[in-house]
Design a protein around this motif. Structure first.
Motif, PDB file in Angstrom:
ATOM      1  N   UNK A 343       0.824  -1.206   0.000  1.00 41.39           N
ATOM      2  CA  UNK A 343       0.000   0.000   0.000  1.00 41.39           C
ATOM      3  C   UNK A 343       0.861   1.260   0.000  1.00 41.39           C
ATOM      4  N   UNK A 344       1.986   1.223   0.705  1.00 41.02           N
ATOM      5  CA  UNK A 344       2.877   2.388   0.731  1.00 41.02           C
ATOM      6  C   UNK A 344       3.565   2.565  -0.618  1.00 41.02           C
ATOM      7  N   UNK A 345       4.074   1.466  -1.193  1.00 46.41           N
ATOM      8  CA  UNK A 345       4.800   1.573  -2.465  1.00 46.41           C
ATOM      9  C   UNK A 345       3.888   1.964  -3.617  1.00 46.41           C
ATOM     10  N   UNK A 346       2.587   1.653  -3.527  1.00 46.72           N
ATOM     11  CA  UNK A 346       1.653   2.039  -4.594  1.00 46.72           C
ATOM     12  C   UNK A 346       1.291   3.510  -4.523  1.00 46.72           C
ATOM     13  N   UNK A 347       1.839   4.211  -3.529  1.00 50.55           N
ATOM     14  CA  UNK A 347       1.549   5.634  -3.362  1.00 50.55           C
ATOM     15  C   UNK A 347       1.994   6.437  -4.585  1.00 50.55           C
ATOM     16  N   UNK A 348       3.008   5.932  -5.296  1.00 48.35           N
ATOM     17  CA  UNK A 348       3.506   6.660  -6.469  1.00 48.35           C
ATOM     18  C   UNK A 348       2.442   6.804  -7.543  1.00 48.35           C
ATOM     19  N   UNK A 349       1.453   5.898  -7.568  1.00 48.58           N
ATOM     20  CA  UNK A 349       0.374   6.009  -8.541  1.00 48.58           C
ATOM     21  C   UNK A 349      -0.424   7.289  -8.347  1.00 48.58           C
ATOM     22  N   UNK A 360      -8.925   4.797 -20.263  1.00 50.81           N
ATOM     23  CA  UNK A 360     -10.041   3.886 -19.994  1.00 50.81           C
ATOM     24  C   UNK A 360     -10.229   3.763 -18.487  1.00 50.81           C
ATOM     25  N   UNK A 361     -11.466   3.944 -18.014  1.00 48.18           N
ATOM     26  CA  UNK A 361     -11.765   3.938 -16.581  1.00 48.18           C
ATOM     27  C   UNK A 361     -12.182   2.533 -16.161  1.00 48.18           C
ATOM     28  N   UNK A 362     -11.492   1.994 -15.160  1.00 50.07           N
ATOM     29  CA  UNK A 362     -11.818   0.685 -14.596  1.00 50.07           C
ATOM     30  C   UNK A 362     -11.966   0.826 -13.086  1.00 50.07           C
ATOM     31  N   UNK A 363     -12.420  -0.253 -12.448  1.00 45.97           N
ATOM     32  CA  UNK A 363     -12.550  -0.235 -10.988  1.00 45.97           C
ATOM     33  C   UNK A 363     -11.188  -0.057 -10.328  1.00 45.97           C
ATOM     34  N   UNK A 364     -10.140  -0.577 -10.961  1.00 43.42           N
ATOM     35  CA  UNK A 364      -8.813  -0.522 -10.356  1.00 43.42           C
ATOM     36  C   UNK A 364      -8.200   0.874 -10.430  1.00 43.42           C
ATOM     37  N   UNK A 365      -8.437   1.595 -11.520  1.00 47.99           N
ATOM     38  CA  UNK A 365      -7.783   2.901 -11.670  1.00 47.99           C
ATOM     39  C   UNK A 365      -8.703   4.089 -11.439  1.00 47.99           C
ATOM     40  N   UNK A 366      -9.944   3.823 -11.041  1.00 50.08           N
ATOM     41  CA  UNK A 366     -10.923   4.902 -10.917  1.00 50.08           C
ATOM     42  C   UNK A 366     -10.458   5.995  -9.949  1.00 50.08           C
ATOM     43  N   UNK A 367     -10.018   5.588  -8.736  1.00 50.19           N
ATOM     44  CA  UNK A 367      -9.645   6.570  -7.717  1.00 50.19           C
ATOM     45  C   UNK A 367      -8.465   7.422  -8.174  1.00 50.19           C
TER      46      UNK A 367
END
Length: 508
Positions: A343-349, A360-367
């Protein structure tokens, strides 16, 4: 400063020889209150008496209203009405402060280091509102900063009055202020831990690890809750670090067993354990928030505190290097849970830039895309009005003119306070904001270098608070839900520490 007349003896002297009508008035008031209590339930009657007692206490000492506002302020997001509890008690505190000044004929603004930078920022943001789409949004945001400035002045003035009346060596008001800050943090932390671990059900989108719900306290959102809990956690951690430093210092200076035992017994263990408990519970609440912004800002805040913990900078750099190696090694061998590491390392997203119109909007990239879309709207606002922006607090009213097709609804702010401020107040406002925080950090580091004991620990904790706030603002906005009341009190605390370096009380 002219010595002030004590307040309590003045009241008691009047009550000792009252006019003939006063006893009858007190009896009538007692009858009316008693009659009112008979019409209320036990709970309502208890709350009425409690609020009456608080009101009387505020009339005697205006700082009491601020203490209550600090504790009740986080309830603002759950309360309806024109004034929430925190704002109401703050207003009563400010009115009592003015009344005391009029009574004592000493209305003036105390001299503080941060008053000028804060006043400049308030002035710049006020000018930006002149051509804003919504005056109500602008004035609401402007009022937060005016409150922070006034609260800082209230704290400094009332503590100066206390010291004048009772002797310059007393630091009791500072301890009461710290206690109020810790009580506010501890109450929210306890609620958040309950929501995470024991709550039978909660908002579905807060569900993590299949069975827990992200802690949100009375903030209704985990991210500002985690940011708020960081304040209490790092403030307590700073005090504990100062105690550890003193412990090592007296062990080095103690030459025999008897002096070691004497130094050990002189420690105020109740205070140390209390601060330790508050710190531990607050850290647990930060973890329970499951907020990446809060976790990252906490990590950077602790690093900043460790850097300035030793007296010599090279020792702090060495300490950071050792800590980094241990943390990296712990994550490699599995001591740090994989879920937290990921969760910490994904902060770069959350921090990447780019045009999201064709994504393209998906459930994974929506936020992530939603956040980036609001960043893009903020940049477009700044390009349109680069010098003073669309108006302080007016990101939401102006959003419709800059919204991307797939993201028509504003989130209230850009989820990056620096871009948000650039959009609202332009380059001038953002520079004024940087001036404020440059002054805050510079003064805090100066206090750390010049103080000792628990006061140095508080200064270390304040450095952690400012660092956590600054980092968290990369992905969010924390000037919500009366957090600014706490920041105003912390600003005041910093001014007092800077002004009484020689007025020491041993924490241990």
């Amino acid at each position: 400063m002219q010595r002030l007349r004590p307040y309590f003896p003045h009241i008691f002297s009047r009550l000792a020889s009252p006019p003939t009508w006063q006893p009858a008035g007190f009896v009538l008031l007692a009858v009316l209150v008693g009659g009112l209590l008979t019409q209320l339930s036990v709970a309502e009657g208890g709350m009425f008496l409690l609020r009456t007692a608080v009101l009387l206490l505020i009339l005697v000492e205006p700082m009491a209203g601020l203490f209550v506002a600090l504790v009740t302020g986080p309830l603002g997001a759950t309360e309806a009405g024109l004034l929430d509890s925190g704002q109401l008690y703050l207003l009563l505190s400010l009115l009592a402060w003015v009344a005391h000044g009029l009574r004592d004929r000493r209305l003036f603004v105390p001299r503080t280091f941060l008053a000028v930078p804060l006043a400049i920022f308030v002035g710049v943001t006020a000018v930006s509102i002149i051509d804003a789409p919504s005056y109500s949004f602008g004035l609401q945001e402007l009022l937060k900063w005016i409150e922070m400035l006034v609260i800082m002045l209230l704290v400094v003035d009332r503590v100066n009055v206390w010291r004048t009346q009772r002797g310059g060596h007393r630091l009791t008001p500072l301890l009461w202020l710290l206690a109020a800050l810790f009580v506010a943090g501890l109450s929210q932390a306890a609620l958040g831990i309950y929501q995470f671990a024991l709550q039978p059900d909660g908002p579905e989108h807060f569900l993590v690890l299949g069975r827990f719900y992200r802690a949100y306290g009375t903030f209704n959102q985990p991210n500002p809750f985690g940011g708020f809990m960081n304040f209490t956690a790092v403030l307590g951690l700073g005090i504990l670090l100062s105690y550890l430093w003193e412990t090592g210092d007296w062990r080095l200076k103690s030459t025999n067993l008897q002096s070691l035992i004497s130094s050990f017994r002189s420690r105020n263990w109740l205070a140390i354990l209390s601060v330790g408990l508050v710190t531990a519970v607050s850290l647990a609440a930060v973890i329970a928030s499951w907020s990446r912004g809060a976790w990252l800002s906490l990590s950077v805040a602790v690093a900043a505190m460790l850097l300035f913990w030793p007296r010599k900078l090279w020792q702090g750099v060495l300490l950071l290097a050792v800590g980094g190696v241990l943390l990296l090694g712990g994550s490699q061998i599995g001591l740090v849970p994989a879920t937290i590491t990921e969760r910490i390392t994904s902060f770069s997203d959350d921090l990447r830039f780019g045009d999201v119109r064709g994504e393209d909007i998906t459930d994974e990239n929506y936020a992530v895309l939603e956040r980036l879309a609001h960043w893009q709207a903020a940049v477009d606002m700044a390009e349109d009005q680069p010098w003073l922006g669309v108006g302080f607090g007016n990101y939401e009213p102006a959003y419709a003119d800059y919204a991307l097709i797939n993201w028509p609804y504003p989130l209230g702010h850009a989820h990056n306070y620096y871009l948000n401020l650039l959009a609202e107040t332009g380059i001038v406002g953002l520079l004024a904001y940087f001036v404020v925080w440059t002054a805050v950090f510079w003064q805090t580091i100066r206090v750390i270098q010049r103080t000792d004991g628990w006061q140095r620990g508080v200064a270390l904790g304040l450095l952690g608070v400012w660092t956590a706030l600054t980092v968290h603002h990369l992905v969010d906005k924390l000037y919500v839900n009366n957090i600014y009341i706490h920041l105003g009190a912390l600003f005041g605390l910093l001014q007092l520490l800077d002004n009484q370096k020689q007025d020491m009380v041993h924490f241990g």
